[in-house]
Scaffold this motif. Sequence first.
Motif, PDB file in Angstrom:
ATOM      1  N   PRO A 271       0.798  -1.215  -0.107  1.00 32.93           N
ATOM      2  CA  PRO A 271       0.027  -0.074  -0.002  1.00 32.93           C
ATOM      3  C   PRO A 271       0.813   1.372  -0.279  1.00 32.93           C
ATOM      4  O   PRO A 271       0.440   2.341  -0.624  1.00 32.93           O
ATOM      5  CB  PRO A 271      -0.953  -0.220   1.354  1.00 32.93           C
ATOM      6  CG  PRO A 271      -0.309  -1.250   2.022  1.00 32.93           C
ATOM      7  CD  PRO A 271       0.428  -2.102   1.203  1.00 32.93           C
ATOM      8  N   TYR A 272       1.988   1.290   0.698  1.00 32.99           N
ATOM      9  CA  TYR A 272       3.023   2.576   0.683  1.00 32.99           C
ATOM     10  C   TYR A 272       3.359   2.730  -0.806  1.00 32.99           C
ATOM     11  O   TYR A 272       3.391   3.784  -1.309  1.00 32.99           O
ATOM     12  CB  TYR A 272       4.050   2.343   1.446  1.00 32.99           C
ATOM     13  CG  TYR A 272       5.188   3.228   1.256  1.00 32.99           C
ATOM     14  CD1 TYR A 272       5.001   4.593   1.844  1.00 32.99           C
ATOM     15  CD2 TYR A 272       6.358   3.131   0.507  1.00 32.99           C
ATOM     16  CE1 TYR A 272       6.081   5.591   1.447  1.00 32.99           C
ATOM     17  CE2 TYR A 272       7.415   3.731   0.143  1.00 32.99           C
ATOM     18  CZ  TYR A 272       7.208   5.191   0.920  1.00 32.99           C
ATOM     19  OH  TYR A 272       8.339   6.141   0.545  1.00 32.99           O
ATOM     20  N   LEU A 273       3.896   1.814  -1.394  1.00 40.74           N
ATOM     21  CA  LEU A 273       4.261   1.856  -2.943  1.00 40.74           C
ATOM     22  C   LEU A 273       3.020   2.415  -3.790  1.00 40.74           C
ATOM     23  O   LEU A 273       3.288   3.398  -4.512  1.00 40.74           O
ATOM     24  CB  LEU A 273       4.865   0.753  -3.460  1.00 40.74           C
ATOM     25  CG  LEU A 273       6.191   0.199  -2.720  1.00 40.74           C
ATOM     26  CD1 LEU A 273       6.710  -0.983  -3.403  1.00 40.74           C
ATOM     27  CD2 LEU A 273       7.170   1.296  -2.978  1.00 40.74           C
ATOM     28  N   PHE A 394      -0.924   5.146  10.966  1.00 38.92           N
ATOM     29  CA  PHE A 394      -1.235   5.473   9.297  1.00 38.92           C
ATOM     30  C   PHE A 394      -2.832   6.222   9.321  1.00 38.92           C
ATOM     31  O   PHE A 394      -2.715   7.430   9.059  1.00 38.92           O
ATOM     32  CB  PHE A 394      -1.022   4.481   8.450  1.00 38.92           C
ATOM     33  CG  PHE A 394      -1.859   4.762   7.026  1.00 38.92           C
ATOM     34  CD1 PHE A 394      -1.243   5.595   6.282  1.00 38.92           C
ATOM     35  CD2 PHE A 394      -3.066   4.505   6.782  1.00 38.92           C
ATOM     36  CE1 PHE A 394      -1.524   6.126   5.029  1.00 38.92           C
ATOM     37  CE2 PHE A 394      -3.728   4.816   5.380  1.00 38.92           C
ATOM     38  CZ  PHE A 394      -2.957   5.419   4.682  1.00 38.92           C
ATOM     39  N   THR A 395      -3.503   5.651   9.995  1.00 40.69           N
ATOM     40  CA  THR A 395      -5.043   5.864  10.131  1.00 40.69           C
ATOM     41  C   THR A 395      -4.945   7.625  10.973  1.00 40.69           C
ATOM     42  O   THR A 395      -5.475   8.661  10.689  1.00 40.69           O
ATOM     43  CB  THR A 395      -5.801   4.996  11.214  1.00 40.69           C
ATOM     44  OG1 THR A 395      -5.648   3.682  10.235  1.00 40.69           O
ATOM     45  CG2 THR A 395      -7.251   5.363  11.213  1.00 40.69           C
ATOM     46  N   ILE A 396      -4.182   7.546  12.030  1.00 38.08           N
ATOM     47  CA  ILE A 396      -4.033   8.774  12.707  1.00 38.08           C
ATOM     48  C   ILE A 396      -3.300  10.039  11.962  1.00 38.08           C
ATOM     49  O   ILE A 396      -3.977  11.235  11.815  1.00 38.08           O
ATOM     50  CB  ILE A 396      -3.323   8.771  14.107  1.00 38.08           C
ATOM     51  CG1 ILE A 396      -4.085   7.838  15.027  1.00 38.08           C
ATOM     52  CG2 ILE A 396      -3.236   9.924  14.830  1.00 38.08           C
ATOM     53  CD1 ILE A 396      -3.380   7.233  16.328  1.00 38.08           C
ATOM     54  N   TYR A 400       2.032   7.559   5.163  1.00 38.21           N
ATOM     55  CA  TYR A 400       2.989   6.419   5.549  1.00 38.21           C
ATOM     56  C   TYR A 400       4.329   6.814   6.060  1.00 38.21           C
ATOM     57  O   TYR A 400       5.223   6.166   6.445  1.00 38.21           O
ATOM     58  CB  TYR A 400       3.107   5.435   4.310  1.00 38.21           C
ATOM     59  CG  TYR A 400       2.366   4.321   4.298  1.00 38.21           C
ATOM     60  CD1 TYR A 400       2.300   3.308   5.280  1.00 38.21           C
ATOM     61  CD2 TYR A 400       1.155   4.210   3.606  1.00 38.21           C
ATOM     62  CE1 TYR A 400       1.320   2.185   5.619  1.00 38.21           C
ATOM     63  CE2 TYR A 400       0.333   3.007   3.545  1.00 38.21           C
ATOM     64  CZ  TYR A 400       0.337   2.030   4.622  1.00 38.21           C
ATOM     65  OH  TYR A 400      -0.357   1.103   4.743  1.00 38.21           O
ATOM     66  N   GLN A 401       4.703   8.101   5.668  1.00 33.83           N
ATOM     67  CA  GLN A 401       6.152   8.465   5.838  1.00 33.83           C
ATOM     68  C   GLN A 401       6.367   8.512   7.512  1.00 33.83           C
ATOM     69  O   GLN A 401       7.387   8.175   7.907  1.00 33.83           O
ATOM     70  CB  GLN A 401       6.020  10.214   5.628  1.00 33.83           C
ATOM     71  CG  GLN A 401       6.291  10.269   4.142  1.00 33.83           C
ATOM     72  CD  GLN A 401       7.570   9.712   3.136  1.00 33.83           C
ATOM     73  OE1 GLN A 401       8.566   9.684   3.932  1.00 33.83           O
ATOM     74  NE2 GLN A 401       7.365   9.061   2.112  1.00 33.83           N
ATOM     75  N   THR A 407       9.607   3.053  11.697  1.00 33.23           N
ATOM     76  CA  THR A 407      10.134   1.636  11.467  1.00 33.23           C
ATOM     77  C   THR A 407      11.721   1.793  11.342  1.00 33.23           C
ATOM     78  O   THR A 407      12.243   0.796  11.768  1.00 33.23           O
ATOM     79  CB  THR A 407       9.622   1.075  10.242  1.00 33.23           C
ATOM     80  OG1 THR A 407       8.198   1.164  10.450  1.00 33.23           O
ATOM     81  CG2 THR A 407      10.168  -0.047   9.839  1.00 33.23           C
ATOM     82  N   PHE A 408      12.315   2.735  10.599  1.00 35.92           N
ATOM     83  CA  PHE A 408      13.609   3.222  10.753  1.00 35.92           C
ATOM     84  C   PHE A 408      14.195   3.056  11.978  1.00 35.92           C
ATOM     85  O   PHE A 408      15.340   2.639  12.397  1.00 35.92           O
ATOM     86  CB  PHE A 408      13.949   4.392   9.900  1.00 35.92           C
ATOM     87  CG  PHE A 408      15.398   4.901   9.881  1.00 35.92           C
ATOM     88  CD1 PHE A 408      16.216   4.361   9.510  1.00 35.92           C
ATOM     89  CD2 PHE A 408      15.698   6.104  10.683  1.00 35.92           C
ATOM     90  CE1 PHE A 408      17.680   4.859   9.338  1.00 35.92           C
ATOM     91  CE2 PHE A 408      16.987   6.526  11.014  1.00 35.92           C
ATOM     92  CZ  PHE A 408      18.057   5.918  10.234  1.00 35.92           C
ATOM     93  N   ALA A 409      13.520   4.007  12.916  1.00 37.00           N
ATOM     94  CA  ALA A 409      14.084   4.219  14.280  1.00 37.00           C
ATOM     95  C   ALA A 409      14.250   2.984  14.919  1.00 37.00           C
ATOM     96  O   ALA A 409      15.238   2.757  15.650  1.00 37.00           O
ATOM     97  CB  ALA A 409      13.284   5.223  15.083  1.00 37.00           C
TER      98      ALA A 409
END
Length: 425
Positions: A271-273, A394-396, A400-401, A407-409
């Motif tokens: 979904p992000y892509l 994502f909903t809030i 997705y950024q 996720t990176f952290a």
Amino acid sequence: MAGEMSDTVSRRRISPLARVRGMYYGWAMVLALSITETTSFGILYYAFAVFLTPMHEDLGWSVAQLTGAFSLALLISGVAAVPVGRWLDRRGPRALMTAGSIVATLLVLAWAMVDSLIVYYLIWIGIGVVMAAVLYEPAFYVVATWFRRGRGRALTVLTFLAGLASVIFIPLASVLVNAYDWRTALVILALILGVVTIPLHGLVLRRNPEALGLEVDGGRVGSAGSAPVSGSLETSVTVREALRAVPFWWLNAAFFLANLATMTIIVHLIPYLIREGYSPAFAASAAGAIGLLALPGRLIFTPLGGRIERRYVTAGIFACQTVALLVLLLSQSTAGVIAFVILFGIGFGAITPARAALVSEMYGPAHYGSINGIVSMFITASRGIAPFGAGVLFTILASYQPVLWTTFAVSLLASVAALQARSAR
């Protein structure tokens, strides 16, 4: 149910797989488990997705209802990993994995006949229990018990071959569903599961090298020129000692965080892509390529543990995924997505064998099953939390950024935590 054969009987009745001149019996079990893990993962785990649409169309149950049972099974398998680990330490893998394969076969047959949603959920609760009994945890126990110097190679062989499960069984299940129907397809898969796994678990598995008069990594006990490393010489840590030491919790934190990051990507990458403007076909291909690149990842990272301290290798795996996420976030191009897929996929493939090797090296074989079962419980919890938590974020935020930067952290913290997982011995 009797646990293991007596030592005397075991020495006389050696599996035909081991009747190769100069072959260490541990490798016979690795070969057998490579086959059974491929089959069990393929049917109990990967094939599930193939049956979603035909079951939805035939039974009228929603996708949420159908997938909810699968998610529940994964959570059950995490909880069951703790008693399974204790069983392995006390009685070994043979009776457990044989019984698990028998029950798994019966449950898949029951799945093929299901008409009630309640019964469907009960079946998947049962499958969750047998997942703990027949998937990686008991197989890793065998490797930890039968190998020391050869542990990295054994894990590489086992996880590389088992990594073919999705490649084999997703297409096979699809062909069977299209050729017959979903119920007949499940009956055929159940028969394959039973025919392949039950005899191999029952006839090949043994508790430990000493049961056959062998030393860890090969050689006869007391024979001239036998291997100097024996299971009795490898110091082990008790469960209580492990739980009281800080490195155990760093270990748990590392794999908990790493699996949070991994599952977030596995579920939300497509979904992000698509939101970034890529076609659904490209997004699906990118997600699928991560699974394929897991195989070379195991070949690259797992053997490194024999040359470099395992916690450094593990931290490197997580760092590889961290860099991949940074590339995905900063590079708004097809080339950037491809680079991400390569780096993330290579790291993804190495996480599971890295955990098995690190736990065995930190705590030894005597209580490996119990300690690894606790680690597995935390990992399963993270896999259940990640997709839902990322979905809520994502909903809030409607983007997705922030999800990917979080996720990176998380992945970066996993790498730092792995460096603190020093041996307790």
